[in-house]
Design a protein around this motif. Structure first.
Motif, short mmCIF file in Angstrom:
data_model
loop_
_atom_site.label_atom_id
_atom_site.label_comp_id
_atom_site.label_asym_id
_atom_site.label_seq_id
_atom_site.Cartn_x
_atom_site.Cartn_y
_atom_site.Cartn_z
N ALA A 34 0.92 -1.39 -0.10
CA ALA A 34 -0.47 -0.11 0.05
C ALA A 34 0.57 1.37 0.00
O ALA A 34 1.14 1.95 -1.00
N ILE A 35 1.90 1.52 0.64
CA ILE A 35 2.27 2.41 1.53
C ILE A 35 3.03 2.93 0.31
O ILE A 35 3.52 4.50 -0.54
N VAL A 36 4.00 1.65 0.02
CA VAL A 36 5.58 2.45 -0.73
C VAL A 36 4.87 2.69 -2.25
O VAL A 36 5.10 3.44 -3.13
N PRO A 37 4.43 1.85 -3.02
CA PRO A 37 3.47 1.85 -4.82
C PRO A 37 2.77 3.38 -4.44
O PRO A 37 2.99 3.92 -5.61
N ALA A 38 2.13 3.44 -3.42
CA ALA A 38 0.89 4.70 -3.37
C ALA A 38 2.20 6.44 -3.40
O ALA A 38 1.13 6.67 -3.85
N MET A 39 3.24 6.06 -2.83
CA MET A 39 3.86 7.22 -2.32
C MET A 39 4.41 7.69 -4.11
O MET A 39 4.58 8.48 -4.22
N ILE A 40 5.08 6.19 -5.09
CA ILE A 40 6.12 6.49 -6.17
C ILE A 40 5.14 7.28 -7.07
O ILE A 40 5.97 7.74 -7.40
N MET A 41 3.97 6.40 -6.83
CA MET A 41 2.72 7.36 -7.67
C MET A 41 2.43 8.07 -7.35
O MET A 41 1.59 9.04 -8.16
N GLY A 42 2.65 8.67 -6.05
CA GLY A 42 2.10 10.10 -5.74
C GLY A 42 0.82 10.42 -5.49
O GLY A 42 0.45 11.58 -4.64
N LEU A 43 0.14 8.94 -5.07
CA LEU A 43 -1.14 9.01 -4.25
C LEU A 43 -0.98 9.33 -3.05
O LEU A 43 0.09 9.32 -2.28
N ASN A 44 -1.74 9.82 -2.11
CA ASN A 44 -1.92 9.49 -0.21
C ASN A 44 -1.91 8.61 -0.11
O ASN A 44 -2.39 7.66 -0.53
N PRO A 45 -1.10 8.06 0.64
CA PRO A 45 -0.54 6.92 0.96
C PRO A 45 -1.51 6.25 2.55
O PRO A 45 -2.05 5.34 2.02
N ALA A 46 -1.83 7.32 3.27
CA ALA A 46 -3.19 7.37 4.42
C ALA A 46 -3.90 7.02 3.51
O ALA A 46 -5.05 5.52 3.90
#
Length: 443
Positions: A34-46
């Protein structure tokens, strides 16, 4: 309760155990899923964590609690999301996420009309087993990278991270092998807790963000905007999710000994609707997560009730409690990588077990060619991060491996005649019978 001490798909799990099982699943997916790929894609990790919980609940409703799965973030969207975001921003890229969800719903409708009988012909055990092995071994580079190079943040070998990662791995193995009672069923949770405690005095855990975060908050929602680029670049990745989905569903079938393949239509529908909901909120495309499948295999708990708890925790942490979210974010990459060694290895072993259980004959040239093509191409491309550009679409290793295996299975001649074919369904039934037999003959 199952005879091996675990829980079947429809079993009720006592609340205390259910909470511990769900926390184990949450810890297994929250970093890499969840967190790592979301951050890489520029999405809010929470928000990404929140959407995984929401998507999982939608999935459980669609499948009527018949298929145990948790849904996290697909890595397949990192490159296309970056391409579209550079032109149309995050809101434009979210249009592609919604389109992917709609495409999955369309595929679900097609499967509903055509039935699942084609699975046994197109995806026999030799194909299924190889795809499962590719999924597990192909992810090995992710685990190694997390342990030895701080998840890619460092270009030099991380000695301390490697030590903590292997301590985490050994703690999980010890709990699974020598633990008694309930402790034997939660090795991933034990491994992560041990690894986290070891990492604290080594300065690998930063509590600053935890201390500064509020106890109560609201999710940050981003609405999608229409984008032709997103439809052309991101939407075709739905094909990758379909392949991942079928492979994971077959893995769950083989692990649990219960035929989940017959719910493929409702399973795809749940994945699609969950992705649509996630895209409209500003979240990622969702896919079933290998880490959580590995957790099920280790804990022997396949009850879908566990995933209701996991989803609820994810929604609370990701959407309404920033302090708890920061606590989960603080788990070092090397700790998550340490348990991933075990989880991804279990998935690979399950694929090999399927090939052994149904006695796939590798003296037959066709079986050898199917395995050779799918394993080498799939594992090689996934571990090196290579994909084949095809216009605006990149063909990842898992998809190419699956396509090669399916095509070779359909066109290569069968060398032995007159034998009763082994199908994916009968393979699952056979795995269940073997398991029961083993339990009956144990002293």
């Amino acid at each position: 309760m199952r005879q091996d001490g675990g829980y079947a798909i429809g079993d009720k799990v006592p609340m205390g155990k259910a909470i511990v099982y769900s926390l184990q699943h949450l810890m297994a997916f929250v970093g890499g899923g969840a967190i790592v790929p979301a951050m890489i894609m520029g999405l809010n990790p929470a928000l990404a964590v929140f959407c995984t919980g929401l998507g999982t609940i939608i999935y459980l409703i669609c499948t009527r609690n018949k298929v145990p799965s948790y849904f996290g973030v697909s890595f397949s969207f990192i490159t296309p999301m970056a391409v579209v975001t550079a032109v149309d921003g995050i809101s434009g890229a979210l249009c592609g996420i919604v389109a992917v969800g709609v495409a999955l719903c369309v595929v679900a409708g097609i499967v509903k009309l055509t039935g699942t009988g084609w699975i046994d012909k197109v995806l026999p055990p030799v194909v299924t087993g190889c795809i499962i092995v590719v999924i597990g071994v192909g992810l090995s580079a992710t685990a190694v990278n997390s342990v030895m190079f701080d998840g890619g943040a460092s270009e030099t070998f991380d000695t301390m991270g490697c030590i903590v990662g292997f301590i985490t791995f050994l703690a999980a193995v010890a709990a699974s092998s020598w633990g008694r009672g309930f402790l034997k069923m939660v090795p991933v949770l034990i491994g992560i807790v041990v690894g986290y405690i070891v990492a604290i005095p080594l300065g690998m855990v930063d509590f600053t963000a935890i201390n500064e975060a509020a106890w109560i908050g609201l999710p940050e929602v981003t609405l999608p905007t229409f984008s032709v680029n997103a439809l052309l670049v991101i939407a075709p990745i739905a094909l990758v999710l379909v392949v991942e989905h079928i492979g994971h569903l077959m893995t769950v079938t083989n692990l649990s000994g219960e035929d989940c393949n017959k719910y493929l239509s409702s399973s795809l529908l749940g994945n699609g609707l969950g992705t649509v909901a996630s895209g409209f909120l500003g979240g990622p495309a969702l896919t079933s997560i290998a880490e959580n499948i590995g957790v099920m295999g280790l804990s022997k708990c396949y009850s879908t009730r566990i995933f209701w708890w996991t989803a609820a925790f994810a929604m609370i942490i990701g959407g309404f409690c920033p302090k708890l979210a920061m606590l989960f974010y603080s788990i070092p990459n090397c700790v998550l990588g340490g348990v991933s060694f075990l989880l991804f290895g279990l998935i690979s072993g399950n694929g090999l077990s399927l090939l052994v259980d149904v006695k796939v004959d590798f003296n037959e040239n066709r079986n050898l060619m199917i395995a050779a093509a799918s394993l080498i191409v799939g594992i090689g491309m996934m571990t090196t991060g290579v994909s084949i550009p095809l216009g605006s679409f990149n063909v990842p290793g898992l998809l190419l491996a699956a396509v090669l295996a399916v095509i070779l299975n359909l066109v290569l001649p069968k060398e032995s005649q007159g034998e009763k074919p082994v199908t994916a369904t009968t393979a699952a039934e056979g795995a269940g019978k073997v398991q029961v037999y083993d339990e009956l003959v144990e002293p």
